[in-house]
Design an enzyme around this catalytic site. Structure first.
Site: not given
Length: 285
Positions: A24-25, A56-57, A87, A89, A166, A198-200
């Site tokens: 992932d980013s 990355y977005g 990810c 993106t 984050e 988005c994986t977040h």
């Protein structure tokens, strides 16, 4: 003894005991790793978070593809048997191109979530929240409408969610306020399904669910991706038959920067103790 098939790098492609590579980013892909650990507990896993170059977005397709290829080259040095692009993106921009060059299975997080959204929507109004890059790619729209062309797909870029997650502001008035502003537009359109693109975003799922209300089904691509990975490995005869042995290093973590910060965050969302995260100079790959 059965002869093992060798890949372009000269290592066995069909070793069920080899690890799965996940990248992932940054830290968002840990939601995918967490689901893999839960759903396929026998598997070994190697995770790479590109923390030096997150997010990355807001980057171009060319840049994201270049970064993704570097990470795939690193993961192949770790003798992985399959790769998950955790990810959205990178899945949108790089998956198709990488898949053509790879001799092991690879999946992204977009298609599993899109398929489920197309299945569960009743009023055929599906919302997608994601980074600007994923929304601009229209990959969710194209894939969902490829399944059922009369489904309306409404995308909404939510760029502030990633830094909020984050920074650990998962249950915070600031996150509530920003989420409400982002989601009001989708509530007005009366969607009945929302893809956390988005994986977040699964890390603030409770906030998103509360704002959208019980009438809206939240689709978590992390869960669906782990399920699809399990089916893929089973179909290829690559499920690990071994059970975890005490003292084995089942999960390994690598980052491109900020190892201590990553380790702290990872330990806050994974129930498995993360003993270390090793820094890799990813631009060398």
């Amino acid at each position: 003894m059965e002869k093992q098939e060798l890949g372009k790098t000269g290592y066995a492609l069909n070793d069920p005991t080899a690890p799965i590579g996940v990248f992932d980013s940054g830290v968002g892909g840990l939601t995918v790793a967490r689901e893999i650990m839960r759903q396929i507990p026998n598997e070994r896993l190697i995770y790479f978070g590109d923390t030096a170059r997150v997010p990355y977005g807001n980057k171009s397709k060319e840049t994201v593809t270049k970064f993704s290829k570097q990470i795939v080259r690193f993961l192949k040095t770790q003798r992985v048997k399959a790769i998950v692009i955790a990810c959205n993106t990178a899945s949108a921009y790089a998956l198709d191109e990488i898949e053509k060059e790879l001799d092991i299975p690879i999946i992204g997080v977009v298609k599993p979530g899109a398929r489920v959204a197309a299945e569960v929507t009743k009023n055929k109004k599906v919302g997608v929240i994601a980074t600007a890059g994923t929304i601009q790619s229209r990959i969710y729209t194209d894939y969902i409408q490829g399944i059922q062309k009369d489904i309306q797909v409404i995308g909404k870029a939510c760029p502030l969610f990633v830094p909020l997650v984050e920074e650990g502001l998962l249950e915070d008035p600031v996150t509530d306020e920003i989420a409400t502003r982002y989601l009001n537009e989708l509530k007005d359109i009366d969607i009945d399904t929302l893809i956390l693109g988005c994986t977040h975003y699964p890390l603030i799922r409770s906030t998103l669910g509360r704002i959208m209300g019980e009438s809206v089904t939240l689709v978590n691509p992390a869960y669906e991706t782990a399920r699809e990975l399990k089916e893929l490995l089973a179909g290829e005869g690559l499920l690990n038959p071994s059970t975890k042995r005490l003292g084995t290093n089942q999960y390994q973590f690598f980052v491109s920067d900020g190892a201590d910060k990553f380790k702290t965050f990872a330990n806050s969302i994974l129930k498995y103790g993360i003993l270390s995260a090793q820094i890799i100079h990813i631009e060398e790959y």
